[in-house]
Scaffold this active site. Structure first.
Site, PDB file in Angstrom:
ATOM      1  N   LYS A   1       0.831  -1.216   0.000  1.00  0.00           N
ATOM      2  CA  LYS A   1       0.000   0.000   0.000  1.00  0.00           C
ATOM      3  C   LYS A   1       0.865   1.266   0.000  1.00  0.00           C
ATOM      4  CE  LYS A   1      -4.083  -2.195   0.796  1.00  0.00           C
ATOM      5  NZ  LYS A   1      -3.641  -3.584   0.662  1.00  0.00           N
TER       6      LYS A   1
HETATM    7  C1  LIG Z   1      -4.093  -4.725  -0.002  1.00  0.00           C
HETATM    8  C2  LIG Z   1      -3.235  -5.936  -0.056  1.00  0.00           C
HETATM    9  C3  LIG Z   1      -3.430  -6.945  -1.033  1.00  0.00           C
HETATM   10  C4  LIG Z   1      -4.554  -6.894  -2.038  1.00  0.00           C
HETATM   11  O1  LIG Z   1      -4.378  -5.915  -3.018  1.00  0.00           O
HETATM   12  P1  LIG Z   1      -5.606  -5.404  -3.897  1.00  0.00           P
HETATM   13  O2  LIG Z   1      -5.098  -4.269  -4.688  1.00  0.00           O
HETATM   14  O3  LIG Z   1      -6.664  -4.973  -2.890  1.00  0.00           O
HETATM   15  O4  LIG Z   1      -6.081  -6.547  -4.725  1.00  0.00           O
HETATM   16  C5  LIG Z   1      -2.559  -8.030  -1.048  1.00  0.00           C
HETATM   17  N1  LIG Z   1      -1.565  -8.138  -0.140  1.00  0.00           N
HETATM   18  C6  LIG Z   1      -1.361  -7.204   0.815  1.00  0.00           C
HETATM   19  C7  LIG Z   1      -0.267  -7.402   1.794  1.00  0.00           C
HETATM   20  C8  LIG Z   1      -2.177  -6.075   0.890  1.00  0.00           C
HETATM   21  O5  LIG Z   1      -1.954  -5.155   1.856  1.00  0.00           O
END
Ligand SMILES: *Cc1c(COP(=O)(O)O)cnc(C)c1O
Length: 495
Positions: free
Chosen positions: A112
């Site tokens: 993120k």
């Molecule tokens: C948010 C997240 C995901 C999923 O990603 P999306 O873009 O919502 O599909 C996968 N792994 C981690 C560690 C995340 O924080």
């Protein structure tokens, strides 16, 4: 030539990139999509020699074309700096049968950070460009990862404040500690006596409160969202797929124009959609492999054409993928429907009323860019264990879902195409699940003891993000009832 954005649910209105970033969601409830996907302008030979920041500029300028060069470069420089623990920003690591694209070297050690470290700058620049004088107040409900990454991104960014609500007893001890120790005069973290849905519903209610909006306007504030449907989060994610391909090419690991596969551990469908955008920009990608955990709504969708959220919600060791409604999938549905907003709107209406919809055969035939797979809890633990025993590399649970899905895909399809796996979190963020998968004897150890043990067995340094919270003082201790959320927002804004 200007690139405009339209809603996935109505054809009539178009907005600029900066307006789409400011607004987040379109007024009709749809998601903003660019009118077309721009093609990469610089040849791969040139991209191969570019830094992450230079690549980011080359990619993002095509999507955010109402930003000046100076504005966009300023945003990029402030985002991708020493907050990352490597100048490569997103290193590629070859392990066993694939390349792992490590997207966890930012401030909160999860992917993120890749978008949330730049979103605050894109947002404040957009506000300036559109003569918005109000201070922007970011409101977020979090089940863990997004809240901390948003806090870290917005902390001390002039012209913004951020308020994060989290379920008091619904996040991991490390996640809570990460949030309540957040520095920054403009940050405010509030625990609520309720679950994540209560927090989410409360935030939506505050967003929709017309009376409050009026009071806010008078006091010089306006709300915005750091939600993953904002194109200001999607566009920065396209960058690392272009960068990864260029680095593989530079290293001689792939030849000119050689296609690769990409595997993405998926929840809200934002990360894999960014890979799809990269493919449409001209990056030679063959298959986009969507990896799910036990909440395998997307796997079922890709195999049957039916999206059905009416099922049990399963809590897994990869909590950031525990999602039954993947919001960003709407952008793919819109595209598959031939960019027909009315058609897309009908599917979304069915989803909200019946919890499911089935795409047409014609649309299904356009899904060949994708493959779906899933990994059970047992398989995820096995994959972490297997990789560690074989190579010494320790993966987090989300990455392990993708790694396992990749192996299963390769076995059933016989597809030997070189593959990049999006590695979305540091193993230090999910230490307990990771260490338990490696050896059950770790079960009795304390959280920080486990951190030290992980460092020792993986021969990696404990990330700063974890080191800091060992001793950091708690700066936020407000806890409210769900009914008290609006009042606490007003109090924080001195209204
Ligand atoms: C948010 C997240 C995901 C999923 O990603 P999306 O873009 O919502 O599909 C996968 N792994 C981690 C560690 C995340 O924080």
């Amino acid at each position: 030539m200007s690139l405009f954005y339209r809603s996935t649910r109505s054809q009539d209105k178009k907005v600029t990139a900066s307006q789409a970033i400011l607004q987040g969601l379109a007024e009709d409830g749809g998601l903003f999509v660019p009118e077309r996907i721009p093609a990469l302008e610089v040849p791969m030979e040139q991209l191969a020699d570019m830094s992450y920041q230079q690549t980011a500029y080359e990619v993002m300028k095509l999507f955010l074309d109402d930003f000046t060069e100076e504005e966009l470069k300023g945003c990029i420089e402030r985002a991708y700096d020493e907050k990352f623990d490597t100048p490569q920003i997103a290193p590629l690591v070859k392990q066993d049968e694939a390349w792992y694209l490590e997207l966890f070297h930012g401030a909160t050690i999860a992917f993120k950070d890749m978008a949330l470290s730049i979103l605050p700058h894109l947002l404040t620049t957009s506000a300036k460009k559109n003569q918005v004088k109000n201070e922007i107040v970011i409101l977020t409900a979090t089940s863990g990862d997004t809240g901390k990454a948003a806090l870290a991104g917005f902390a001390d960014v002039p012209g913004t404040r951020i308020i994060v609500f989290y379920p008091k007893d619904g996040v991991s001890p490390i996640q809570e500690k990460q949030m309540v120790t957040q520095k920054g005069k403009n940050t405010f973290v509030v625990g609520i006596n309720g679950n994540f849905d209560d927090a989410q519903t409360g935030v939506k209610k505050i967003f929709g409160d017309k009376e409050l909006a009026k009071e806010m306007e008078q006091a010089g504030f306006q709300f915005s969202s750091a939600n993953s449907i904002n194109i200001g989060r999607l566009v920065p994610q396209v960058v690392y797929y272009v960068y990864a391909y260029a680095k593989l090419y530079k290293a001689g690991s792939i030849g000119k124009g050689e296609k690769i596969n990409v595997v993405v551990p998926t929840g809200n469908f934002g990360n894999i959609l960014a890979a799809y955008f990269a493919k449409n920009m001209g990056v030679p990608i063959k298959k986009l492999i969507c990896a799910s955990n036990d909440n395998k709504v997307l796997y079922d969708f890709f195999t049957t054409g039916e999206y059905n959220r009416n099922r049990e919600f399963i809590l897994t060791t990869s909590p950031s993928m525990d999602i039954l409604i993947s919001s960003n999938l709407e952008r793919l549905i819109y595209k598959l429907a031939g960019e027909d907003a009315e058609k897309n709107k009908a599917f979304m209406k069915k989803l909200s009323e019946e919890g499911k919809y089935t795409i047409t055969e014609d649309m299904k035939s356009r899904l060949s860019d994708f493959a779906g797979g899933f990994a059970t809890e047992e398989e995820v633990a096995e994959e972490i264990h297997r990789m560690y025993e074989k190579t010494g590399y320790v993966m987090d649970t989300h990455t392990a879902v993708a790694s396992c899905v990749y192996r299963k895909y390769k076995e059933t399809s016989g597809d030997e195409t070189k593959t990049v796996i999006a590695s979305t979190a540091s193993p230090y963020k999910f230490t307990r699940s990771v260490m338990n998968a490696i050896d059950s004897r770790y079960d009795s150890m304390g959280d920080f003891e486990l951190v030290d043990e992980l460092s020792s067995i993986s021969k990696t340094a404990v990330p700063k993000a974890i080191e800091e919270i060992r001793t950091a003082p708690v700066l936020h201790d407000t806890v409210v009832e769900v009914e008290g959320m609006k009042a606490i927002v007003k109090k924080f804004l001195s209204m």
